[in-house]
Design an enzyme around this catalytic site. Structure first.
Site, PDB file in Angstrom:
ATOM      1  N   CYS A 153       0.805  -1.211   0.000  1.00 17.17           N
ATOM      2  CA  CYS A 153       0.000   0.000   0.000  1.00 17.17           C
ATOM      3  C   CYS A 153       0.845   1.271   0.000  1.00 17.17           C
ATOM      4  CB  CYS A 153      -0.945   0.011   1.197  1.00 17.17           C
ATOM      5  SG  CYS A 153      -2.115  -1.365   1.209  1.00 17.17           S
ATOM      6  N   HIS A 161      -3.691   7.125   0.850  1.00 16.42           N
ATOM      7  CA  HIS A 161      -3.925   5.798   0.292  1.00 16.42           C
ATOM      8  C   HIS A 161      -5.360   5.396   0.581  1.00 16.42           C
ATOM      9  CE1 HIS A 161      -3.995   1.580  -0.411  1.00 16.42           C
ATOM     10  NE2 HIS A 161      -4.012   1.279   0.883  1.00 16.42           N
ATOM     11  N   ASN A 192      -9.947  -0.612  -2.668  1.00 12.44           N
ATOM     12  CA  ASN A 192      -8.530  -0.457  -2.329  1.00 12.44           C
ATOM     13  C   ASN A 192      -7.703  -1.092  -3.448  1.00 12.44           C
ATOM     14  OD1 ASN A 192      -5.916  -0.689  -1.323  1.00 12.44           O
ATOM     15  ND2 ASN A 192      -6.538  -1.342   0.705  1.00 12.44           N
TER      16      ASN A 192
END
Length: 335
Positions: free
Chosen positions: A114, A262, A292
């Site tokens: 991430c 993020h 995501n």
């Protein structure tokens, strides 16, 4: 001494839209449950015979190259961030070099999940600051949908992730008041297994072990996430790394024109926004539409925000990420 500046942005997402209602047909879940916990309404999944991590990265890169006003021959280096490479090896960086028809430039693969895109931006920034390279292609791309457990057992993770790619061109900037002002990278490996994909790997669970066991209940080859623990750590580390970047550059929270976090969970982004007392115009979220997308989430969101005119010349832009590893990172940019 030089600064590096983002001169071109691009993104690509598959055409295949998967809604929460679509997932409710194959597992015990529903739209309200997913939105309440994640903020996600829909995500994109690749079709089995079309997009790959590399091909999506290439498509995003072509847009970024065109917007940067350079030719592909001007690219000196490639950095590719992903946790979902086409092959175990080689990594996708060299595949991009091949598929874009670039010169025999170097290619590096970044495996910081991430935080991968911010890590990649930091690496590119160092190369340009030293004068080694002039134009660097940075890509974040992920295909999650081919490796998720789409049963009720796996719903806590599988409803979260989507597929997509984003890319940026970083170029040399001689005006030291512009471009990337600083980047800040951290890790804490003691919590590595709290958000991880254990198998296959060269450690305890390799492909031959899984095949030999022939155990359909083996969950080691699906992603595992200790959701509450990750959330608690994320909100702390997000705050810390943002403040670290601001203090380094003698900036205040009020100086932030755009925060691109993020896109892990809308609740995390909202927590940070409330803590820093930022307005909706100062934070850009798109997890509602794409889920995501790990290393791709920041470049996709950054590109969208720029395309919509939410980022203008002279703005202070902050990128911040937290994820598996644990790793976390930030970048402070004067646009």
């Amino acid at each position: 001494m030089y600064h590096s500046k983002i001169t071109g942005l691009g993104y690509y997402v598959p055409e295949n839209v998967v809604t929460n209602d679509d997932l409710s047909k194959i597992m015990d879940t529903n739209d309200e449950w997913i939105q309440e916990r994640t903020g996600i309404k829909r995500r994109r999944h690749v079709n089995s015979s079309e997009d790959t991590t590399t091909s999506m990265g290439v498509k995003a890169a072509k847009v970024a190259i065109e917007r940067a006003g350079i030719n592909k021959e001007d690219i000196d280096f490639v950095i590719f961030a992903t946790l979902s490479p086409d092959y175990y090896f080689p990594g996708p960086g060299v595949l991009v070099q091949r598929d874009l028809g670039l010169r025999t430039v170097g290619a590096v693969d970044v495996r910081n999940q991430c935080s991968g895109f911010v890590y990649a931006i930091s690496i590119a920034d160092q190369y340009i600051k030293t004068g080694m390279y002039k134009n660097i292609l940075v890509i974040g791309s992920e295909v999650h949908s081919r490796g998720l457990d789409f049963t009720t057992r796996g719903r806590g993770v599988s409803v979260i992730f989507g597929d997509g790619a984003g890319a940026a061109i970083l170029s040399r900037e001689e005006d030291l008041t512009k471009g990337i002002l600083s980047t800040h990278l951290h890790s804490e490996g003691q919590y590595a297994e709290e958000l991880a994909l254990i198998a296959p790997g060269m450690g305890k669970r390799w492909v031959t072990d899984i095949i030999a066991d022939n155990n359909p209940e083996d969950e080691s080859y699906y992603p595992y996430m200790n959701g509450q623990f990750v959330f608690k750590n994320a909100v702390v580390r997000f705050s810390e790394v943002i403040m670290e970047g601001l203090k380094t550059n003698n900036l205040e929270v009020s100086d932030i024109d755009m925060l691109i976090p993020h896109q892990a969970n809308l609740r995390i982004s909202q927590f940070i926004q409330q803590k820093f007392q930022l307005t909706d115009d100062q934070v850009y979220n798109n997890i509602m539409e794409y889920g995501n997308t790990t290393a791709a989430s920041i470049p996709i969101a950054l590109t969208e925000a720029w395309e919509k005119g939410k980022i203008k010349e002279g703005d202070t832009v902050v990128l911040a990420a937290f994820g598996s590893g644990f790793t976390w990172a930030s970048a402070i940019i004067k646009w």
